[in-house]
Design a protein around this motif. Structure first.
Motif: not given
Length: 302
Positions: A224-234
């Motif tokens: 969830e923390i990773v996906h919450a970042h606006p510039q990450t794709r997965g």
């Protein structure tokens, strides 16, 4: 969930090991006197358990001291697994004491004996309950602050002692006013509970030694923390484990393929800091992958 800084956690863990060792030694002395006066096999059971408590607590003390040593050239990931080894050692001690107790109680069932100085035995067990309660509450606080596996094992052991001590009081009362066989019957029941406690401790220690993944809710939170970042794709290839107080988290971070190396590095650093904000003290390793890249992945790694 760990709520204290590593330094405070280390200090609390050391204090907990000193406290458990001190309590165990005091209880050995008082229970030895009570057992010699009453000749109760159920009281002998709890005396044996206290002897093993002392051995396990000393082992914990040494293990925690070693586990808190910083990483070095030979141990790049630290010494945290010393805690798990201590927990495994405790479970062996506990199971051995339960086995000995079963043999002793079976022999006493064949030849029941009246008990002496029952009031002394009850008084000692009440003192044991009070001393153990104080220790258990302190250990509970330390576990909340540090998440220590070794202290958890010790805490579980002393929680079972509370039940054991209460059962011994009941056995002494019933044996003094009725059939002396109540004493060994309760001793066998206590032995069964001790076996169960040994298995619980061993299972957690083995999970850590075998690098079992963190609980699903913690892994889900990382995603969830990773996906919450606006510039990450997965995210893929998330691997987690725990050693002592330290949680190890490594993952592949999927980013736009046209980013520069500096931009990708900055995003990965930001994601790492967000993870550390919720998993303080963790070791986080992030590998950046172009989102468009297709590569073979192990099926068991989401």
């Amino acid at each position: 969930m760990v709520t204290s800084s590593p330094d405070k956690s280390a200090q609390l863990m050391r204090m907990a090991t000193y406290a458990s060792t001190g309590v165990a030694l005091v209880l050995i002395l008082t229970k030895t006197i009570a057992w010699m006066m009453t000749d109760s096999v159920s009281l002998l059971a709890t005396l044996i358990d206290s002897c093993l408590d002392a051995a396990a607590s000393i082992l914990n003390l040494l293990a925690v001291r070693h586990a808190l040593e910083p990483a070095d050239k030979q141990h790049r990931f630290g010494h945290g697994k010393a805690e798990s080894l201590a927990g495994l050692g405790q479970s062996t001690f506990i199971a051995g004491s339960a086995l000995f107790l079963c043999f002793e109680a079976i022999g006493r069932m064949s030849h029941p004996q009246p008990l002496d100085a029952v009031s002394v035995g009850i008084g000692v067990m009440l003192f044991s309950i009070l001393a153990t309660l104080g220790l258990v509450f302190f250990q509970q606080y330390v576990i909340r602050q540090s998440g220590s596996t070794a202290i958890k094992a010790d805490h579980l052991h002393y929680k079972t002692d509370l039940i054991v001590n209460a059962a011994v009081i009941l056995a002494l009362i019933l044996a003094s006013y009725g059939w002396p066989g109540f004493d060994p019957v309760f001793a066998i029941a206590i032995a069964g509970y001790i076996f169960f406690s040994a298995w619980e401790i061993a299972r957690e220690a083995l999970d850590l030694l075998m690098d079992r993944e963190l609980p699903n809710e913690r892994r889900t939170r990382i995603k969830e923390i990773v996906h919450a970042h606006p510039q990450t794709r997965g995210i893929h290839d998330l691997r987690t484990r725990k050693s002592g107080m330290t949680e190890f988290i490594q993952l592949h971070l999927e980013l736009d393929g046209d980013l520069t190396l500096m931009q990708a590095h900055a995003i990965a650093d930001d994601v790492e800091n967000r993870i550390l904000a919720e998993f303080p003290g963790a070791e986080v390793i992030i590998h950046e992958d172009p989102h468009e890249l297709i590569e073979p992945r192990p099926e068991f790694l989401p």
